[in-house]
Design a protein around this motif. Sequence first.
Motif, PDB file in Angstrom:
ATOM      1  N   ARG A  45       3.673  -8.021   2.276  1.00  0.00           N
ATOM      2  CA  ARG A  45       3.231  -6.653   2.533  1.00  0.00           C
ATOM      3  C   ARG A  45       4.293  -5.830   3.253  1.00  0.00           C
ATOM      4  O   ARG A  45       4.420  -4.631   3.018  1.00  0.00           O
ATOM      5  N   ARG A  47       6.725  -4.154   0.797  1.00  0.00           N
ATOM      6  CA  ARG A  47       6.185  -3.196  -0.166  1.00  0.00           C
ATOM      7  C   ARG A  47       6.224  -1.789   0.404  1.00  0.00           C
ATOM      8  O   ARG A  47       6.344  -1.582   1.600  1.00  0.00           O
ATOM      9  N   LYS A  48       6.055  -0.828  -0.473  1.00  0.00           N
ATOM     10  CA  LYS A  48       5.935   0.557  -0.017  1.00  0.00           C
ATOM     11  C   LYS A  48       4.581   0.722   0.664  1.00  0.00           C
ATOM     12  O   LYS A  48       3.609   0.084   0.274  1.00  0.00           O
ATOM     13  N   PRO A  49       4.508   1.583   1.672  1.00  0.00           N
ATOM     14  CA  PRO A  49       3.231   1.747   2.383  1.00  0.00           C
ATOM     15  C   PRO A  49       2.153   2.362   1.492  1.00  0.00           C
ATOM     16  O   PRO A  49       2.438   3.165   0.598  1.00  0.00           O
ATOM     17  N   ASP A  50       0.936   1.976   1.772  1.00  0.00           N
ATOM     18  CA  ASP A  50      -0.215   2.500   1.046  1.00  0.00           C
ATOM     19  C   ASP A  50      -0.459   3.946   1.477  1.00  0.00           C
ATOM     20  O   ASP A  50      -0.570   4.227   2.669  1.00  0.00           O
ATOM     21  N   PRO A  51      -0.537   4.892   0.543  1.00  0.00           N
ATOM     22  CA  PRO A  51      -0.721   6.296   0.936  1.00  0.00           C
ATOM     23  C   PRO A  51      -2.077   6.572   1.577  1.00  0.00           C
ATOM     24  O   PRO A  51      -2.255   7.582   2.234  1.00  0.00           O
ATOM     25  N   ASN A  52      -3.062   5.673   1.393  1.00  0.00           N
ATOM     26  CA  ASN A  52      -4.387   5.873   1.980  1.00  0.00           C
ATOM     27  C   ASN A  52      -4.433   5.542   3.463  1.00  0.00           C
ATOM     28  O   ASN A  52      -5.347   5.965   4.160  1.00  0.00           O
ATOM     29  N   HIS A  53      -3.478   4.748   3.941  1.00  0.00           N
ATOM     30  CA  HIS A  53      -3.462   4.372   5.352  1.00  0.00           C
ATOM     31  C   HIS A  53      -2.557   5.326   6.129  1.00  0.00           C
ATOM     32  O   HIS A  53      -1.473   5.668   5.667  1.00  0.00           O
ATOM     33  N   THR A  62       0.204   6.527   8.640  1.00  0.00           N
ATOM     34  CA  THR A  62       1.416   5.915   9.160  1.00  0.00           C
ATOM     35  C   THR A  62       1.961   6.773  10.283  1.00  0.00           C
ATOM     36  O   THR A  62       1.696   7.965  10.362  1.00  0.00           O
TER      37      THR A  62
END
Length: 60
Positions: free
Chosen positions: A19, A22-28, A30
Motif C-alpha cells: 500500500r 501505491r498512489k493514494p486513494d482519492p477518497n481518503h 491526505t
Amino acid sequence: MSRIAGYFKLGEVFRYFIRVFRKPDPNHPTSVNLRMMHGINRISIVMFLIAILVYIIRHI
C-alpha cells in the motif's frame, strides 16, 4: 487463534508494504504529514531491502 500464531501473522505487514508504494486513494483525506511519513517509509523499506541483498551477497 492462539497467541503464538498471532505473533507470526504477517499478512497486514505485507499489505502495508504494498500500500505504501501505491498512489493514494482519492477518497481518503491526505495531509502533508501523512505524505511525508509514507515517503520516509518508502525510503526505509528500500534501504532495508538493499541492506538484506548486500548481506546475502557478502555471505554467499
